[in-house]
Design an enzyme around this catalytic site. Structure first.
Site, PDB file in Angstrom:
ATOM      1  N   LYS A 117      84.332 -36.909 128.156  1.00  0.00           N
ATOM      2  CA  LYS A 117      83.920 -35.541 127.823  1.00  0.00           C
ATOM      3  C   LYS A 117      82.867 -35.001 128.783  1.00  0.00           C
ATOM      4  O   LYS A 117      81.951 -35.704 129.170  1.00  0.00           O
ATOM      5  CB  LYS A 117      83.393 -35.486 126.399  1.00  0.00           C
ATOM      6  CG  LYS A 117      84.502 -35.419 125.369  1.00  0.00           C
ATOM      7  CD  LYS A 117      83.987 -35.712 124.007  1.00  0.00           C
ATOM      8  CE  LYS A 117      82.888 -34.787 123.637  1.00  0.00           C
ATOM      9  NZ  LYS A 117      83.340 -33.403 123.383  1.00  0.00           N
ATOM     10  N   TRP A 150      85.273 -29.304 116.176  1.00  0.00           N
ATOM     11  CA  TRP A 150      86.459 -28.821 116.884  1.00  0.00           C
ATOM     12  C   TRP A 150      86.754 -27.356 116.571  1.00  0.00           C
ATOM     13  O   TRP A 150      87.846 -26.865 116.807  1.00  0.00           O
ATOM     14  CB  TRP A 150      87.660 -29.728 116.590  1.00  0.00           C
ATOM     15  CG  TRP A 150      87.536 -31.056 117.309  1.00  0.00           C
ATOM     16  CD1 TRP A 150      86.610 -31.383 118.266  1.00  0.00           C
ATOM     17  CD2 TRP A 150      88.349 -32.222 117.150  1.00  0.00           C
ATOM     18  NE1 TRP A 150      86.795 -32.669 118.702  1.00  0.00           N
ATOM     19  CE2 TRP A 150      87.856 -33.209 118.037  1.00  0.00           C
ATOM     20  CE3 TRP A 150      89.450 -32.532 116.343  1.00  0.00           C
ATOM     21  CZ2 TRP A 150      88.426 -34.483 118.128  1.00  0.00           C
ATOM     22  CZ3 TRP A 150      90.015 -33.800 116.439  1.00  0.00           C
ATOM     23  CH2 TRP A 150      89.516 -34.766 117.324  1.00  0.00           C
ATOM     24  N   LYS A 169      99.607 -24.354 132.603  1.00  0.00           N
ATOM     25  CA  LYS A 169     100.198 -25.465 131.851  1.00  0.00           C
ATOM     26  C   LYS A 169     101.688 -25.566 132.157  1.00  0.00           C
ATOM     27  O   LYS A 169     102.203 -26.635 132.487  1.00  0.00           O
ATOM     28  CB  LYS A 169      99.974 -25.226 130.353  1.00  0.00           C
ATOM     29  CG  LYS A 169     100.616 -26.248 129.449  1.00  0.00           C
ATOM     30  CD  LYS A 169     100.531 -25.804 127.987  1.00  0.00           C
ATOM     31  CE  LYS A 169     101.169 -26.821 127.071  1.00  0.00           C
ATOM     32  NZ  LYS A 169     100.417 -28.078 127.021  1.00  0.00           N
ATOM     33  N   HIS A 209      98.297 -44.641 123.105  1.00  0.00           N
ATOM     34  CA  HIS A 209      98.527 -43.651 124.164  1.00  0.00           C
ATOM     35  C   HIS A 209      99.460 -44.161 125.249  1.00  0.00           C
ATOM     36  O   HIS A 209      99.780 -43.446 126.177  1.00  0.00           O
ATOM     37  CB  HIS A 209      97.195 -43.200 124.754  1.00  0.00           C
ATOM     38  CG  HIS A 209      96.380 -42.494 123.718  1.00  0.00           C
ATOM     39  ND1 HIS A 209      95.494 -43.158 122.904  1.00  0.00           N
ATOM     40  CD2 HIS A 209      96.369 -41.206 123.326  1.00  0.00           C
ATOM     41  CE1 HIS A 209      94.966 -42.283 122.064  1.00  0.00           C
ATOM     42  NE2 HIS A 209      95.469 -41.098 122.295  1.00  0.00           N
ATOM     43  N   GLU A 235      81.021 -36.966 119.371  1.00  0.00           N
ATOM     44  CA  GLU A 235      81.012 -35.854 120.322  1.00  0.00           C
ATOM     45  C   GLU A 235      79.933 -34.831 120.059  1.00  0.00           C
ATOM     46  O   GLU A 235      79.549 -34.104 120.954  1.00  0.00           O
ATOM     47  CB  GLU A 235      82.319 -35.059 120.216  1.00  0.00           C
ATOM     48  CG  GLU A 235      83.525 -35.831 120.467  1.00  0.00           C
ATOM     49  CD  GLU A 235      84.742 -34.915 120.479  1.00  0.00           C
ATOM     50  OE1 GLU A 235      85.804 -35.462 120.627  1.00  0.00           O
ATOM     51  OE2 GLU A 235      84.614 -33.674 120.335  1.00  0.00           O
ATOM     52  N   GLU A 270     102.004 -37.390 107.803  1.00  0.00           N
ATOM     53  CA  GLU A 270     101.392 -36.148 108.324  1.00  0.00           C
ATOM     54  C   GLU A 270     102.377 -35.192 108.993  1.00  0.00           C
ATOM     55  O   GLU A 270     102.021 -34.442 109.894  1.00  0.00           O
ATOM     56  CB  GLU A 270     100.211 -36.479 109.272  1.00  0.00           C
ATOM     57  CG  GLU A 270      99.137 -37.313 108.596  1.00  0.00           C
ATOM     58  CD  GLU A 270      97.915 -37.622 109.481  1.00  0.00           C
ATOM     59  OE1 GLU A 270      97.701 -36.946 110.500  1.00  0.00           O
ATOM     60  OE2 GLU A 270      97.163 -38.551 109.105  1.00  0.00           O
TER      61      GLU A 270
HETATM   62  N1  GLN Z   1      94.910 -39.350 110.933  1.00  0.00           N
HETATM   63  C1  GLN Z   1      94.994 -38.797 112.257  1.00  0.00           C
HETATM   64  C2  GLN Z   1      96.315 -39.201 112.888  1.00  0.00           C
HETATM   65  O1  GLN Z   1      96.767 -40.267 112.643  1.00  0.00           O
HETATM   66  C3  GLN Z   1      93.850 -39.257 113.126  1.00  0.00           C
HETATM   67  C4  GLN Z   1      93.894 -38.649 114.498  1.00  0.00           C
HETATM   68  C5  GLN Z   1      92.677 -38.928 115.372  1.00  0.00           C
HETATM   69  O2  GLN Z   1      91.928 -39.841 115.160  1.00  0.00           O
HETATM   70  N2  GLN Z   1      92.459 -38.158 116.379  1.00  0.00           N
HETATM   71  O3  GLN Z   1      96.905 -38.475 113.652  1.00  0.00           O
END
Ligand code: GLN
Ligand code: ZN
Length: 746
Positions: A108, A549, A18, A682, A593, A472
């Protein structure tokens, strides 16, 4: 009895790959530095396997980004948009894209959390070039001699995973000639055998390609190198009998997933072939349970004796070495097995089966360790009791959607919101690290988090969003954050596994019954809600995502584990609701997944997965609006299960799929509300008002406007504030514009 391996972790014990990659990408190190790191990591892997005494060591599986991409390049499958580029620049552009040249699509790898780059097979191919692979094999041979066994991605798996402009049969014929050339070269190097990895053989549709496999392997067999046909991740199912007849020297089967044992017992195994027994689980981190494993091997030996023992798949899906873990409680650590321990297990099994005296002590030790673990792992009778008495009513919201929707918050047409996270700046990350290291007090930490929440709320109000989030900032990761507050989850320090390219994850380990000692998200929610008259959404990670996960336990079913997590989340939903949360979002990005590879098992999985979500959500009063979020999912084939989630609002990705996701939902007649993911989080590009308006108009044409929400397609944590603010401003403007137009015409 021989032992073999099918691949090893690539990233380095200290994530050296990495670091080397990221430094190379930043232009801070040379190509030579990067290749040197790679060669060192490969050599360490080989040394480790050699020292343990593995007899057939898989080599050539190492990759600077993705092994499927490596095979695309070697086979000359390079789409024209990359053809002006050369060397590593081309390779990494195929992997990561650059201005004006989109990367290959990433998806995936079967049902794992590893992602590969989808080959694009056009009509014009370049000449195959296997020189890098061949020189790796030669290097391996110098160290390992005849033990070195090249790992080759099989032609049909490669083809079936690709996007093709060519008809399948034609592509296969052309591709096979590339493989013939490769096998001839390997033969010249004097390899004892070649592993051909064909995991596509375990898919539910494998049967329809029988003729193609036959034709391809007849051609490859002509070269005369002994081939070991390697399958994993499930059993061969209906393909078993014809796969047994392919002209190969050996066939490897996975005995840790699916039911190859029953197939073997029923149909036997060809006496001229060697059976690779995938007996050590390469997808989970638990030590073998000797009793069960020995019994399986004995059953297999009663059918065929030409066997070798191996991991069920490449060990790339588990971390390197349990010995690096310093903070895990001993009874847990003693029953964990990462790649290095798994090698030891193989060696021990082979030695023990050869002479039951030599391995006796070790056998007793492992059994004692499992006993010690059983006494140690948390058991929660109350949780088990609740689950045995689950009733359908526990999974049912008090009122149906049609009735509860009018009781829920009344918002403007096309309400705007986000998916939860806001930028995780270096300062925020630093803050969490300082707190973890004990450098700042809890009070100082919380004050700083609250300041970030306040700033986030202020920005969202200024932007004019309708439903706000706290941002968050206290969360490192959407699973880790919750797992760390629940009993029954453990976390490693060095348990990294590659997700894609240089990205690694450290999946938590579920090792006991799940219990929530105290609220997990309440404080931050309350802080945020106290700062604004607007609605703040409570944000939770769903039970299925937490399970998928993590490394699950093996003594109870995944279903039970999902339901246990759901019970903990149910308490959290109840607490948030009692604290005034009018909207609660339960994210399930990993729901899809978890789908089994064989379609006939989808129904069973989706039934309990959806039940788990419902168990968490159904405690919500009719007035409380439940949202869920799934990114990058197709819904067309599972739509009735998505409906059964019974979420009031489902937010989806829609911008990258070019509206396909929304169309699927519209076609299925989805009646609840849909959060239209109107721009791609992204990409650093800031979407314009016009672009978002166009995206929204398309939505409004397909689905009644009352059903539509407006949001980015995922969380914003990887973005910068400078990108997020204008993007959300444009999103809000686009919604307002359309709102005005629509109410004007009404
Ligand atoms: N609530 C999460 C965030 O906003 C959702 C992330 C995700 O869907 N992978 O980061
Ligand atoms: Zn998402």
């Amino acid at each position: 009895m021989l032992t073999a391996t099918l691949g090893y972790p690539r990233i380095g014990k200290k994530r050296e790959l990495k670091k080397a990659l990221e430094s190379f990408w930043r232009g801070q190190s040379s190509e030579a530095d990067l290749l040197k790191t790679q060669a060192e990591l490969e050599e360490q892997n080989w040394q480790e396997q050699l020292q343990v005494g593995i007899d057939r060591i898989g080599v050539g599986d190492h990759s600077l980004y993705d092994h499927v991409l490596d095979w695309s390049c070697r086979l000359g499958i390079v789409p024209p948009r990359f053809s002006s580029l050369r060397g590593w620049q081309r390779y990494f552009t195929m992997a990561r894209g650059k201005e004006g040249i989109p990367a290959l699509e990433m998806t995936k790898w079967f049902d794992t959390n590893y992602h590969y780059l989808v080959p694009e097979i056009g009509t014009a191919w370049q000449d195959p070039d296997f020189s890098d692979f061949l020189s790796t094999v030669q290097r391996a041979q110098r160290l390992l001699g005849q033990r070195a066994v090249p790992i080759v991605l099989g032609p049909l798996t490669f083809l079936l995973l690709s996007k093709r402009e060519l008809e399948l049969g034609e592509a296969a014929t052309r591709l096979t000639e590339g493989y013939v050339f490769l096998l001839q070269e390997l033969q010249r190097l004097g390899v004892a055998e070649v592993q051909m990895h064909e995991p596509a053989l375990v898919g539910s549709d494998a049967d329809q390609y029988q003729d193609l496999y036959h034709k391809t392997y007849v051609r490859l067999a002509q070269v005369g190198v002994p081939l070991q046909l390697v399958t994993y991740f499930d059993d061969l199912g209906a393909a078993y009998t014809w796969v047994m007849q392919l002209p190969v020297a050996g066939i490897s089967l996975d005995f840790t997933r699916g039911d190859n044992l029953t197939l073997l017992q029923k149909y036997g195994f060809p006496s001229d072939k060697q059976l690779g027994v995938g007996i050590v689980d390469a997808r989970n981190i638990w030590r073998i349970q000797p009793g069960a494993v020995l019994k399986t091997i004995e059953t297999i030996q009663s059918i065929t004796t030409k066997i070798r023992l191996q991991p069920s798949a490449s060990l790339q899906f588990v971390p390197y070495d349990v010995q690096l873990e310093r903070n895990l409680p001993a009874p847990l650590r003693d029953v964990l097995s990462f790649a290095q321990q798994k090698l030891g297990e193989l060696r021990w099994l082979a030695d023990y089966l050869a002479d039951r005296k030599t391995g006796q002590e070790q056998l007793q030790l492992i059994e004692q360790q499992w006993q010690a673990f059983a006494a140690f792992s948390p058991v929660n009778p109350a949780v088990r009791e609740r689950l045995t008495h689950l009733s359908p009513a526990d999974l049912e919201r008090p009122l149906p959607y049609e009735k509860r929707k009018d009781l829920q918050p009344q918002l403007p047409l096309l309400p705007t919101t986000t998916i939860g996270s806001f930028p995780q700046t270096p300062a925020i990350r630093q803050l969490r690290v300082q707190y973890k290291r004990g450098e700042i007090s809890q009070r100082e930490y919380e004050q700083a988090i609250d300041a970030a929440i306040a700033e986030c709320i202020r920005s969202q109000e200024e932007i004019g969003l309708d439903v706000l989030v706290h941002g968050e900032f206290e969360r490192t990761d959407m699973v880790e954050f919750f797992g760390q507050q629940l009993q029954g989850f453990a976390f490693t320090e060095h348990g990294w596994v590659q997700s894609y390219g240089s990205r690694c994850v450290r999946p938590p380990i579920i090792y006991g019954d799940i219990n929530r000692p105290q609220p997990m998200t309440l404080r931050e929610f309350q802080v945020a809600q106290s700062l604004t008259p607007k609605i703040v959404k409570g944000m939770l990670t769903g039970p299925v995502t937490m399970l998928n996960w993590s490394f699950p336990r093996i003594d109870i079913s995944r279903r039970e584990q999902a339901l246990q997590i759901a019970l903990a989340l149910r308490e959290e939903v109840a607490d948030l609701q009692a604290a005034g949360a009018k909207i609660i979002q339960i994210d399930e990005p990993a729901l899809r997944e978890g789908l089994p590879l064989k379609r006939e098992r989808w129904g069973e999985y989706l039934t309990w997965a959806v039940d788990a979500f419902r168990l968490a959500a159904a405690v919500a009063q009719p007035e409380t609006q439940i949202h869920t979020h799934m990114c990058y999912s197709e819904f067309g084939d599972i739509i009735e299960h998505i409906q059964r989630l019974d979420a009031d609002v489902l937010s989806i990705e829609n911008s990258r799929s070019n509206n396909a996701t929304l169309l699927e939902i519209a076609e299925a007649g989805y009646k609840h509300q849909v959060g239209n993911g109107v721009y791609d989080v992204h990409s650093p590009a800031i979407p314009s008002v016009a672009q978002i308006t166009t995206q929204l108009r398309l939505g409004v044409e397909k689905i009644p406007v009352q059903q539509i929400w407006v949001n980015p397609d995922c969380g914003l944590k990887t973005r910068q504030w400078e990108e997020v603010i204008p993007a959300l401003q444009n999103m809000v403007r686009a919604a307002q514009k359309l709102r005005a137009e629509l109410s004007g015409t009404n």
